[in-house]
Design an enzyme around this catalytic site. Sequence first.
Site, PDB file in Angstrom:
ATOM      1  CB  CYS A 143      -1.899   9.537  29.028  1.00  0.00           C
ATOM      2  SG  CYS A 143      -3.145  10.604  29.706  1.00  0.00           S
ATOM      3  CD  GLU A 144       1.178   6.138  23.797  1.00  0.00           C
ATOM      4  OE1 GLU A 144       0.463   5.333  24.404  1.00  0.00           O
ATOM      5  OE2 GLU A 144       2.025   5.804  22.947  1.00  0.00           O
ATOM      6  N   GLY A 196      -3.279  -0.474  -3.573  1.00  0.00           N
ATOM      7  CA  GLY A 196      -1.949  -0.013  -3.207  1.00  0.00           C
ATOM      8  C   GLY A 196      -1.478   1.286  -3.805  1.00  0.00           C
ATOM      9  CE1 TYR A 233       1.305   1.010   9.220  1.00  0.00           C
ATOM     10  CE2 TYR A 233      -0.195   2.856   8.951  1.00  0.00           C
ATOM     11  CZ  TYR A 233       0.016   1.503   9.127  1.00  0.00           C
ATOM     12  OH  TYR A 233      -1.051   0.655   9.207  1.00  0.00           O
ATOM     13  NE  ARG A 264      -1.992   5.798   6.967  1.00  0.00           N
ATOM     14  CZ  ARG A 264      -1.052   6.419   6.310  1.00  0.00           C
ATOM     15  NH1 ARG A 264      -0.976   7.739   6.379  1.00  0.00           N
ATOM     16  NH2 ARG A 264      -0.194   5.768   5.558  1.00  0.00           N
ATOM     17  CB  SER A 282      -0.878  -0.042   1.250  1.00  0.00           C
ATOM     18  OG  SER A 282      -1.932   0.860   1.142  1.00  0.00           O
ATOM     19  N   GLY A 306      -8.244   1.348  -2.419  1.00  0.00           N
ATOM     20  CA  GLY A 306      -8.874   1.832  -1.193  1.00  0.00           C
ATOM     21  C   GLY A 306      -8.469   3.276  -0.968  1.00  0.00           C
ATOM     22  NE  ARG A 307      -2.476   4.499   1.024  1.00  0.00           N
ATOM     23  CZ  ARG A 307      -2.110   4.276   2.295  1.00  0.00           C
ATOM     24  NH1 ARG A 307      -2.187   5.244   3.171  1.00  0.00           N
ATOM     25  NH2 ARG A 307      -1.655   3.081   2.668  1.00  0.00           N
TER      26      ARG A 307
HETATM   27  N1  LLP Z   1      -6.373  -5.268  -1.610  1.00  0.00           N
HETATM   28  C1  LLP Z   1      -5.746  -5.941  -0.630  1.00  0.00           C
HETATM   29  C2  LLP Z   1      -5.663  -7.402  -0.705  1.00  0.00           C
HETATM   30  C3  LLP Z   1      -5.176  -5.251   0.460  1.00  0.00           C
HETATM   31  O1  LLP Z   1      -4.557  -5.931   1.407  1.00  0.00           O
HETATM   32  C4  LLP Z   1      -5.279  -3.845   0.509  1.00  0.00           C
HETATM   33  C5  LLP Z   1      -4.726  -3.095   1.624  1.00  0.00           C
HETATM   34  C6  LLP Z   1      -5.957  -3.185  -0.534  1.00  0.00           C
HETATM   35  C7  LLP Z   1      -6.487  -3.934  -1.581  1.00  0.00           C
HETATM   36  C8  LLP Z   1      -6.142  -1.705  -0.562  1.00  0.00           C
HETATM   37  O2  LLP Z   1      -4.945  -1.029  -0.626  1.00  0.00           O
HETATM   38  P1  LLP Z   1      -4.913   0.578  -0.826  1.00  0.00           P
HETATM   39  O3  LLP Z   1      -5.408   0.866  -2.226  1.00  0.00           O
HETATM   40  O4  LLP Z   1      -5.798   1.178   0.195  1.00  0.00           O
HETATM   41  O5  LLP Z   1      -3.499   0.926  -0.627  1.00  0.00           O
HETATM   42  N2  LLP Z   1      -3.147   0.766   7.322  1.00  0.00           N
HETATM   43  C9  LLP Z   1      -2.175   1.041   6.293  1.00  0.00           C
HETATM   44  C10 LLP Z   1      -2.598   0.429   4.965  1.00  0.00           C
HETATM   45  C11 LLP Z   1      -2.813  -1.059   5.022  1.00  0.00           C
HETATM   46  C12 LLP Z   1      -3.293  -1.622   3.710  1.00  0.00           C
HETATM   47  C13 LLP Z   1      -3.702  -3.035   3.835  1.00  0.00           C
HETATM   48  N3  LLP Z   1      -4.179  -3.642   2.641  1.00  0.00           N
HETATM   49  C14 LLP Z   1      -1.972   2.546   6.171  1.00  0.00           C
HETATM   50  O6  LLP Z   1      -2.593   3.291   6.916  1.00  0.00           O
HETATM   51  O7  LLP Z   1      -1.166   3.009   5.375  1.00  0.00           O
END
Ligand code: LLP
Length: 457
Positions: free
Chosen positions: A386-387, A276, A359, A355, A244, A317-318
């Site tokens: 509290c951190e 991603g 990260y 985040r 991602s 997603g993002r």
């Molecule tokens: N497909 C699969 C199989 C995935 O595991 C993910 C994300 C996506 C699609 C969507 O990816 P995107 O287009 O959103 O990058 N919490 C982390 C991101 C974790 C992503 C996990 N999998 C962050 O805040 O950067």
Amino acid sequence: MLYPLSYWGWAVHRIVSDMTRRRQGRTGGAGAPLEPRLLPDSAWIDPSGRLAIAGVDLVGLAERHGTPLFVYDEGHIRARCREAREAFGEGVAYATKAFLCKAMARLAHEEGLCLDVSTGGELEVALAARVPGDRLVLHGNNKSDAELARALEVGVGRIVVDSFDEITRLGRLTDDAPPRATRPRVLVRVTPGIEAHTHEFVRTGQEDTKFGFSVASGAAAKAVAALELMGGVELVGVHAHIGSQVFDVESFEQAAEVLGSFAAPLGLPELVVGGGLGVAYVNGEQAPSITEWADATRVALAKVGVPPGTRVTAEPGRSIVAAAAVTLYRVGSIKELPGVRTYVSVDGGMSDNPRPVLYGSGYEAFLPRATDAERPRSVRIVGKHCETGDVLVGEARLPADLVVGDVLATPVTGAYGYSMASNYNKVPRPPVVFVAEGEARVVVRGETVEDLLRLDV
Ligand code: LLP
């Protein structure tokens, strides 16, 4: 394409203010104003610098709904969904882990996207939003019997198989199930062995990973053979997701080549390249568009002999939701430590945006009353937890006239903020509003003290 009037207003304003800035020699640099392209599509900055999204004034919204507050530009999400649908075609899925509530699920469904759900919980929220089961794609490296059984019961469109244990489990469940007209469709998730250039916690395409079957070791081929032999399911394709927040199209091209070389001889009708695609979070960052990602992927797949009729889809997603939202906070304290730094405390923090802590992710900050102002003041924006690690923006820049009581905003907080929010320190999760055509509607209400106590027995 028709753009709302506010878009043209915003575009003209942006050109004029960019020209002014260039004339005054103040482009870029640490104290430069926020780049308006980090704001949602229908952001509009009035001549005094005040920000509205879809015609809704943000300072006013903060007063009406309180802070912290997640504000999503509905038109922005719709536009990205349409772009994804056009770029990848039928079957492209929104990755709900980035941000999910019933309104979001409905919106993505209305725009013609399938929904990628990675747990039973995400599956139930999508169903509660009345998204039909066959528009869902079920993921997960450890799907339980109950999750698989529910997926079969509601007829999910695709199950992305992740391990040999899951194949055994699926076999058992489909053998036990009453015969159906169509067999559940499955894809096999493979790891292409690509090290995407991104944070190691969100990298998934490399060999050392808990996800999928390795192409290099032969596990992927074995999984395909096992699934082809199973009478209870129909193997329709191959899936890969390399990680991602990936900025370079090259990583996607490399993954597509490995995936395509593996899949082409199998003659299966579908290929899913995962999600991603990275987004710009801070001034100066550049990310490819969904369309550029899709085009590069298709070219790479064709190069390795994937037939043109293959259904090639993705799971963004993002890139659908990140830039659609800003989070509003209220400044509660400004602490100047001479010779050290200035701490600006706001009324949220790592519970609504983990985040930066997880990260080391960077964000911009600005004041919606003076959105395009210079930001000469160097501060650290921290939350109320509290951190010491509760940092939202480690090295933020803000206008010189910042005062306690100001509404402060962080842009590009639409993905993996609310969805990873917690109740740490018993801080209630903030409400979420969608804004469109001059109206704001609450799509998720803010938590109350009763909510904080509802699980105690
Ligand atoms: N497909 C699969 C199989 C995935 O595991 C993910 C994300 C996506 C699609 C969507 O990816 P995107 O287009 O959103 O990058 N919490 C982390 C991101 C974790 C992503 C996990 N999998 C962050 O805040 O950067």
